[in-house]
Design a protein around this motif. Sequence first.
Motif, PDB file in Angstrom:
ATOM      1  N   MET A 194       0.890  -1.266   0.190  1.00  0.00           N
ATOM      2  CA  MET A 194      -0.020  -0.217   0.042  1.00  0.00           C
ATOM      3  C   MET A 194       1.203   1.233   0.136  1.00  0.00           C
ATOM      4  SD  MET A 194      -2.997  -1.033   2.688  1.00  0.00           S
ATOM      5  CE  MET A 194      -2.320  -1.281   4.105  1.00  0.00           C
ATOM      6  N   LYS A 195      -0.146   2.243  -0.688  1.00  0.00           N
ATOM      7  CA  LYS A 195       1.207   3.276  -0.994  1.00  0.00           C
ATOM      8  C   LYS A 195       1.267   4.597   0.841  1.00  0.00           C
ATOM      9  CE  LYS A 195       0.026   4.996  -5.092  1.00  0.00           C
ATOM     10  NZ  LYS A 195      -0.789   5.455  -6.208  1.00  0.00           N
ATOM     11  N   GLU A 196       2.234   4.709   0.714  1.00  0.00           N
ATOM     12  CA  GLU A 196       2.557   5.684   2.347  1.00  0.00           C
ATOM     13  C   GLU A 196       2.233   6.821   2.427  1.00  0.00           C
ATOM     14  OE1 GLU A 196       6.251   7.650   4.308  1.00  0.00           O
ATOM     15  OE2 GLU A 196       6.677   5.596   3.973  1.00  0.00           O
ATOM     16  N   ILE A 197       1.497   7.181   2.933  1.00  0.00           N
ATOM     17  CA  ILE A 197       0.436   8.742   3.040  1.00  0.00           C
ATOM     18  C   ILE A 197       0.950   9.400   3.789  1.00  0.00           C
ATOM     19  CG2 ILE A 197      -1.778  10.149   3.405  1.00  0.00           C
ATOM     20  CD1 ILE A 197      -2.518   8.548   1.081  1.00  0.00           C
ATOM     21  N   LEU A 198       1.667   9.391   5.129  1.00  0.00           N
ATOM     22  CA  LEU A 198       2.026   9.752   5.797  1.00  0.00           C
ATOM     23  C   LEU A 198       2.995   8.796   7.110  1.00  0.00           C
ATOM     24  CD1 LEU A 198       0.412  13.213   8.056  1.00  0.00           C
ATOM     25  CD2 LEU A 198       1.582  11.323   9.570  1.00  0.00           C
ATOM     26  N   SER A 199       3.824   9.769   7.638  1.00  0.00           N
ATOM     27  CA  SER A 199       4.403   9.156   8.327  1.00  0.00           C
ATOM     28  C   SER A 199       5.361  10.153   9.798  1.00  0.00           C
ATOM     29  CB  SER A 199       5.677   8.422   7.807  1.00  0.00           C
ATOM     30  OG  SER A 199       6.725   9.113   6.977  1.00  0.00           O
ATOM     31  N   MET A 200       5.173   9.755  10.951  1.00  0.00           N
ATOM     32  CA  MET A 200       6.799  10.373  11.380  1.00  0.00           C
ATOM     33  C   MET A 200       8.069   9.480  12.246  1.00  0.00           C
ATOM     34  SD  MET A 200       4.591  12.344  13.938  1.00  0.00           S
ATOM     35  CE  MET A 200       3.160  13.638  13.097  1.00  0.00           C
ATOM     36  N   ASP A 201       8.964   9.929  11.328  1.00  0.00           N
ATOM     37  CA  ASP A 201       9.886   8.994  11.901  1.00  0.00           C
ATOM     38  C   ASP A 201      11.000  10.037  12.993  1.00  0.00           C
ATOM     39  OD1 ASP A 201      12.106   7.665  11.722  1.00  0.00           O
ATOM     40  OD2 ASP A 201      13.491   8.809   9.911  1.00  0.00           O
ATOM     41  N   LYS A 202      11.139   9.204  14.042  1.00  0.00           N
ATOM     42  CA  LYS A 202      11.798   9.619  15.655  1.00  0.00           C
ATOM     43  C   LYS A 202      11.487  11.101  15.997  1.00  0.00           C
ATOM     44  CE  LYS A 202      15.380   5.933  14.635  1.00  0.00           C
ATOM     45  NZ  LYS A 202      16.925   6.524  14.488  1.00  0.00           N
ATOM     46  N   VAL A 203      10.027  11.677  15.753  1.00  0.00           N
ATOM     47  CA  VAL A 203       9.826  13.185  16.267  1.00  0.00           C
ATOM     48  C   VAL A 203       9.792  13.519  17.400  1.00  0.00           C
ATOM     49  CG1 VAL A 203       7.787  14.292  15.614  1.00  0.00           C
ATOM     50  CG2 VAL A 203       8.968  13.311  14.247  1.00  0.00           C
ATOM     51  N   THR A 204      10.027  14.579  17.570  1.00  0.00           N
ATOM     52  CA  THR A 204      10.413  14.870  19.306  1.00  0.00           C
ATOM     53  C   THR A 204       9.835  16.615  19.422  1.00  0.00           C
ATOM     54  OG1 THR A 204      12.077  13.285  19.836  1.00  0.00           O
ATOM     55  CG2 THR A 204      11.328  15.694  21.189  1.00  0.00           C
ATOM     56  N   TYR A 205       9.151  17.120  20.176  1.00  0.00           N
ATOM     57  CA  TYR A 205       8.756  17.787  20.483  1.00  0.00           C
ATOM     58  C   TYR A 205       8.488  18.439  21.184  1.00  0.00           C
ATOM     59  CZ  TYR A 205       6.651  22.748  19.262  1.00  0.00           C
ATOM     60  OH  TYR A 205       6.201  24.004  19.741  1.00  0.00           O
ATOM     61  N   SER A 206       8.785  19.840  21.996  1.00  0.00           N
ATOM     62  CA  SER A 206       8.737  20.344  22.989  1.00  0.00           C
ATOM     63  C   SER A 206       8.227  21.799  23.281  1.00  0.00           C
ATOM     64  CB  SER A 206      10.216  20.609  23.946  1.00  0.00           C
ATOM     65  OG  SER A 206      10.639  19.386  23.817  1.00  0.00           O
ATOM     66  N   TYR A 207       6.936  22.432  23.734  1.00  0.00           N
ATOM     67  CA  TYR A 207       6.918  23.314  23.520  1.00  0.00           C
ATOM     68  C   TYR A 207       8.034  24.588  24.346  1.00  0.00           C
ATOM     69  CZ  TYR A 207       2.403  22.099  21.711  1.00  0.00           C
ATOM     70  OH  TYR A 207       1.521  21.256  21.585  1.00  0.00           O
ATOM     71  N   PRO A 208       8.067  25.656  24.560  1.00  0.00           N
ATOM     72  CA  PRO A 208       8.775  26.238  24.908  1.00  0.00           C
ATOM     73  C   PRO A 208       8.119  26.502  26.519  1.00  0.00           C
ATOM     74  CG  PRO A 208       7.843  28.017  23.543  1.00  0.00           C
ATOM     75  CD  PRO A 208       6.844  25.771  23.236  1.00  0.00           C
ATOM     76  N   SER A 209       9.285  26.336  27.625  1.00  0.00           N
ATOM     77  CA  SER A 209       8.752  26.276  29.532  1.00  0.00           C
ATOM     78  C   SER A 209       9.733  27.555  29.561  1.00  0.00           C
ATOM     79  CB  SER A 209       9.699  25.141  29.521  1.00  0.00           C
ATOM     80  OG  SER A 209       9.655  25.116  30.943  1.00  0.00           O
ATOM     81  N   GLU A 210       8.460  28.114  30.562  1.00  0.00           N
ATOM     82  CA  GLU A 210       9.570  29.324  31.837  1.00  0.00           C
ATOM     83  C   GLU A 210      10.070  28.933  32.386  1.00  0.00           C
ATOM     84  OE1 GLU A 210       5.985  31.253  33.879  1.00  0.00           O
ATOM     85  OE2 GLU A 210       4.531  31.535  31.682  1.00  0.00           O
ATOM     86  N   ASP A 211      10.275  27.791  32.847  1.00  0.00           N
ATOM     87  CA  ASP A 211      11.502  27.802  33.800  1.00  0.00           C
ATOM     88  C   ASP A 211      13.111  27.313  33.101  1.00  0.00           C
ATOM     89  OD1 ASP A 211      10.977  24.959  33.423  1.00  0.00           O
ATOM     90  OD2 ASP A 211      10.030  24.073  34.862  1.00  0.00           O
ATOM     91  N   GLY A 212      12.340  26.823  31.590  1.00  0.00           N
ATOM     92  CA  GLY A 212      14.057  26.344  30.902  1.00  0.00           C
ATOM     93  C   GLY A 212      14.115  24.820  30.572  1.00  0.00           C
ATOM     94  N   GLN A 213      12.770  24.346  31.222  1.00  0.00           N
ATOM     95  CA  GLN A 213      13.054  22.777  31.548  1.00  0.00           C
ATOM     96  C   GLN A 213      12.171  22.058  30.634  1.00  0.00           C
ATOM     97  OE1 GLN A 213      16.293  21.084  32.543  1.00  0.00           O
ATOM     98  NE2 GLN A 213      16.352  23.046  33.245  1.00  0.00           N
ATOM     99  N   PRO A 214      11.872  22.550  29.738  1.00  0.00           N
ATOM    100  CA  PRO A 214      10.352  22.060  29.175  1.00  0.00           C
ATOM    101  C   PRO A 214      10.578  20.386  28.904  1.00  0.00           C
ATOM    102  CG  PRO A 214      12.874  22.941  26.978  1.00  0.00           C
ATOM    103  CD  PRO A 214      12.823  22.683  28.687  1.00  0.00           C
ATOM    104  N   THR A 215       9.719  20.004  29.004  1.00  0.00           N
ATOM    105  CA  THR A 215       9.212  18.288  28.731  1.00  0.00           C
ATOM    106  C   THR A 215       8.966  17.970  27.330  1.00  0.00           C
ATOM    107  OG1 THR A 215       8.350  18.336  31.361  1.00  0.00           O
ATOM    108  CG2 THR A 215       7.167  16.410  29.798  1.00  0.00           C
ATOM    109  N   ASN A 216       8.907  16.817  27.212  1.00  0.00           N
ATOM    110  CA  ASN A 216       8.937  16.948  25.215  1.00  0.00           C
ATOM    111  C   ASN A 216       6.734  16.526  25.339  1.00  0.00           C
ATOM    112  OD1 ASN A 216      11.442  17.170  24.718  1.00  0.00           O
ATOM    113  ND2 ASN A 216      11.634  14.901  24.476  1.00  0.00           N
ATOM    114  N   ALA A 217       6.181  17.206  25.004  1.00  0.00           N
ATOM    115  CA  ALA A 217       5.143  16.385  24.804  1.00  0.00           C
ATOM    116  C   ALA A 217       5.048  15.492  23.419  1.00  0.00           C
ATOM    117  CB  ALA A 217       4.000  18.168  24.047  1.00  0.00           C
ATOM    118  N   VAL A 218       5.862  15.376  22.333  1.00  0.00           N
ATOM    119  CA  VAL A 218       6.186  14.061  21.825  1.00  0.00           C
ATOM    120  C   VAL A 218       7.353  13.209  22.340  1.00  0.00           C
ATOM    121  CG1 VAL A 218       5.902  13.041  19.454  1.00  0.00           C
ATOM    122  CG2 VAL A 218       3.985  15.125  19.843  1.00  0.00           C
ATOM    123  N   ASP A 219       7.574  11.881  22.567  1.00  0.00           N
ATOM    124  CA  ASP A 219       8.857  12.285  22.632  1.00  0.00           C
ATOM    125  C   ASP A 219       9.146  10.812  21.684  1.00  0.00           C
ATOM    126  OD1 ASP A 219      11.315  11.361  23.318  1.00  0.00           O
ATOM    127  OD2 ASP A 219      10.745  11.131  25.738  1.00  0.00           O
TER     128      ASP A 219
END
Length: 281
Positions: A1-26
């Motif tokens: 089957m054809k590939e429509i969407l993929s994520m490859d080792k995706v990580t995203y962190s929102y900015p944090s006021e205390d400088g210690q962001p937690t990964n929302a997606v890890d």
Amino acid sequence: MKEILSMDKVTYSYPSEDGQPTNAVDNVSFTVHEDEWIAIVGHNGSGKSTLAKLMIGLLFPNTGDVSVFIEKLTEENLWDIRSKMGIVFQNPDNQFVGSTVQDDVAFALENNGIPFEEMVIRVQESLAQVNMGDFLDQEPHHLSGGQKQRVAIAGALALKPRLLIMDEATSMLDPQGRDEVIQIVQELKKRTGLTVISITHDLEEALLADRIIVMNKGQLLATGTPEQIFSRGNELDSIGLDLPFAMKVSSLLREFGMDFNGEHMTEKELVNELWTSHFSK
């Protein structure tokens, strides 16, 4: 089957006021193929809504790649790729921009430069697909919640997308409205081969998917068919997911001494088991 969407080792962190962001997606990786219905489930804060934003380019990952239609999603190709997607969000009122139903469905077509004659045809066809063809001149705020969400789906379908992404699209609807919207998407998928990604906290809705992706604390906890995922009932319960009604009833009946053959994910399965095994003798 054809590939429509993929994520490859995706990580995203929102900015944090205390400088210690937690990964929302890890470090999340998965692939969606043509004609699949994928449900992404998880409790609040599990990362599923951030995944939705990454899929449609509202956010870009800190590390890793998001690819849609075999192209890495970038700021340069974002609008071209989005033109091949349909996106339906949680609150349909936030999506309405037109004074009438047909104006609203036409809005995205105008933005994509669709000629007027073709636009008229697409608006009528897409509203007919969701059983809203008699509401062309209605004002959107006079519609019920289910009708509003149908119009939002029609607006997405008018673009003739290859991929439909629904981000908690049924969470604000009553049971009847929810069932109407889900039935329409099921019929469209069957008729057109549309690929569907449904981000939801509703495990009853997730039962309809070909595969389920379970998110927890920003990480991909599990992926598999509904049968494979719901066989991990206690684990799902432990991370705050509400199991389907039939599974909870089955569990309670087992505590009272009833013996069942396997798990029951739907009320129909449970009723059939009760009738054939316990009440028809």
